[in-house]
Design an enzyme around this catalytic site. Structure first.
Site, PDB file in Angstrom:
ATOM      1  N   ASP A  47      -2.900  -7.536  -1.843  1.00  0.00           N
ATOM      2  CA  ASP A  47      -3.631  -6.640  -0.936  1.00  0.00           C
ATOM      3  C   ASP A  47      -5.111  -7.026  -0.828  1.00  0.00           C
ATOM      4  OD1 ASP A  47      -3.991  -4.607   0.837  1.00  0.00           O
ATOM      5  OD2 ASP A  47      -3.928  -2.990  -0.652  1.00  0.00           O
TER       6      ASP A  47
ATOM      7  N   LYS B 176       0.836  -1.202   0.000  1.00  0.00           N
ATOM      8  CA  LYS B 176       0.000   0.000   0.000  1.00  0.00           C
ATOM      9  C   LYS B 176       0.870   1.250   0.000  1.00  0.00           C
ATOM     10  CE  LYS B 176      -3.927  -1.896   2.630  1.00  0.00           C
ATOM     11  NZ  LYS B 176      -4.972  -1.683   1.601  1.00  0.00           N
TER      12      LYS B 176
ATOM     13  N   ARG C  14     -10.395 -11.517   1.659  1.00  0.00           N
ATOM     14  CA  ARG C  14     -11.200 -12.590   1.083  1.00  0.00           C
ATOM     15  C   ARG C  14     -10.451 -13.919   1.084  1.00  0.00           C
ATOM     16  NH1 ARG C  14     -11.666  -9.163  -4.379  1.00  0.00           N
ATOM     17  NH2 ARG C  14     -11.402  -7.524  -2.813  1.00  0.00           N
TER      18      ARG C  14
END
Ligand code: BES
Ligand code: MN
Ligand code: ZN
Length: 496
Positions: free
Chosen positions: A349, A279, A353
């Site tokens: 990233d 990020k 899930r």
């Protein structure tokens, strides 16, 4: 803080502070009018002098009101009487709490629960008063040497109701305190930094909770256990971290032994750097909040225990960090989930899930009545709904409606988004059964579509709490959402 039920006359209450509502413009509530009469027009005079006009959230503190038995009276603006809805009531409650807590009064009696709130009963008003007051005086100063809490904080709050309402008010206190405690646990855990709140730390917190109740059984699986079950997707996220992953299960048995449980699955990424798909640096500290789903499950379990709810609830928390490392997953890696389906990790990233899918497959062993997962899953959800509503996606309309209704009642709202098959092709992969990302469009929906491929065997709902779980900026901190929604859903299940 201790809450009690009161049934007294406003001007004869012996208390550090009496809290009374005032509407716009300069209209005294019933209790305030009674107080005004005994104090020979003290409040009327203050309003007439322009001290306050009653707009929502205003407060006015008056010391030693002559003719009354209390040391202080706090007037709280409630806005227009016709518009006195959930939102304005909560706003008045929060303002009052802050003002009393810093007034020097250590005990107070509030008459706010006697006000008419559109479509709400005394139980709701009393419970909201409790939850709202505790939320407003919450502090995050555990790791500060100089505490930021009030010097002489409020310790006892009486909730004044009519004689006939005393019983429901007691019930509201029991429930409200349980929910407030759950919200506070979720907030405290959420606020902890990643170097303290690791996957093992979350597991320890769950074990602590388990020690407090015979009805709560806690078990913690380590990476070897996950490997045995074939949780290649969850483990692929943990690869880049020196902190071992954990899969936490908390089984609360309050219902019949053969009653199917509600299963809550909380995303527990204790720090999300993005991994190799790292990020950008700005505000990356806020990715310590990426375990707020897990924290909300712990908070809800705590509330269940405190209320001794007559149903069965299971909390499941896949917990890991997401960090870059020589051993970390790389874009393009293909992993095999516990379900047997293969996943091409196009972006490391999109890790939430990847850990949830294995936890969701694992849930089948509990033979769930319904499964609800709670996750800070997508930045797209923050863009779609902002900080006001959680995203809700579900394969079952009855479950979805029940969660939406619970959110309305609890002042912790969600908003439904579609889970149409039309979006599924965005997850197509040339090399595996699916990709872990679906492109820029409809990011919240494609994330839920991904999860839906693992939840076909039961009724399931997904709450994307990326926008609501914490606040940034000056007010930075976890909100404890959606503990109130989840607990309300469980309460509603008990009632219906
Ligand atoms: N934890 C984040 C989601 C998030 C981002 C929550 C910002 C709150 C604020 C999640 O793991 C993530 O990184 N999601 C990616 C998915 C994308 C790569 C498909 C996102 O939303 O950018
Ligand atoms: Mn991420
Ligand atoms: Zn994440």
């Amino acid at each position: 803080m201790k809450f009690t039920v009161k049934n007294e006359k406003p001007a004869s209450v012996k208390s550090g502070c009496v809290v009374l509502g005032v509407f716009e413009k300069r209209k005294l509530s019933d209790a305030a009018a009674r107080f005004d009469k005994t104090t020979r027009g003290l409040l009327t005079k203050l309003l007439h002098d322009g001290e306050m006009d009653g707009s929502c959230g205003q407060t006015l503190l008056v010391h030693y009101p002559r003719g009354a038995a209390c040391e202080r009276v706090l007037l709280v603006g409630c806005g227009k009487p016709r518009a006195f809805n959930d939102r304005n009531y909560s706003k008045a409650v929060a303002s009052a709490a802050q003002a009393v807590n810093t007034s020097g009064a250590t005990d107070a009696v509030s008459f706010l629960a006697e006000l008419d709130v559109t479509n709400r009963d005394v139980y709701w008003k009393a419970r909201t008063l409790i939850e709202g007051t505790r939320a407003a005086v919450f502090t995050a100063d555990e790791l500060k040497s100089k505490k930021t809490r009030a010097q002489r904080p409020l310790r006892r709050l009486g909730i004044n109701v009519t004689a006939g309402d005393r019983k429901v008010a007691h019930q509201a206190i029991t429930d409200g305190e349980a929910i407030a405690a759950g919200v506070e646990l979720a907030r405290s855990l959420g606020n902890l930094p990643g170097n303290i709140c690791t996957p093992s730390y979350l597991a320890d917190q769950a074990r602590e909770l388990g020690k407090r109740s015979d009805r709560l059984k806690v078990s913690v699986m380590d990476e070897a256990g996950m490997k045995k079950l074939g949780m290649g997707s969850l483990l692929s996220v943990a690869r880049g971290s020196r902190e071992p992953a954990r899969l936490i299960s908390m089984e609360y048995n309050g219902g019949a032994s053969d009653a199917k449980p509600v299963v809550l699955v909380g995303k527990g990424v204790t720090f999300d750097s993005g991994g190799i798909s790292i990020k950008p640096g700005a505000a990356m500290d806020e990715m310590k909040f990426d375990m707020c789903g897990a924290a909300s499950v712990l908070g809800t379990m705590e509330a269940c225990v405190a209320m001794q709810l007559p149903l069965n609830v299971v909390g499941v928390i896949p917990a890991t960090e997401n960090l870059p490392d020589g051993n970390a997953s790389k874009p393009g890696d293909i992993v095999t989930s516990m379900s047997g389906q293969t996943i091409e990790v196009l972006n490391t990233d999109a890790e939430g899930r990847l850990i949830l899918c294995d936890a969701l497959t694992y849930c089948e062993k509990f033979k769930p009545a319904v499964v609800i997962d709670i996750a800070t899953l997508t930045g797209a959800c923050v863009i779609a709904l902002g900080a006001h509503a959680a995203g809700l996606l579900s394969n079952n309309d009855v479950l979805a409606e029940a969660l939406l209704a619970a959110g309305e009642t609890a002042g912790d709202r969600a908003w439904r988004m579609p889970l149409w098959d039309d979006y599924q092709p965005q997850l197509d992969s040339n090399f595996a059964d699916m990709a872990n990302i679906g492109g820029r469009e409809a990011g919240t929906i494609t994330a839920a579509c991904f999860l839906s491929r693992f939840t076909g065997n039961y009724d399931w709902a997904h709450l994307d709490i990326a926008g609501v779980a914490w606040k940034g900026g000056k007010e930075k901190g976890a909100t404890g959402r959606p503990v109130a929604l989840l607990t309300q859903y469980l309460l509603d299940r008990c009632a219906g």
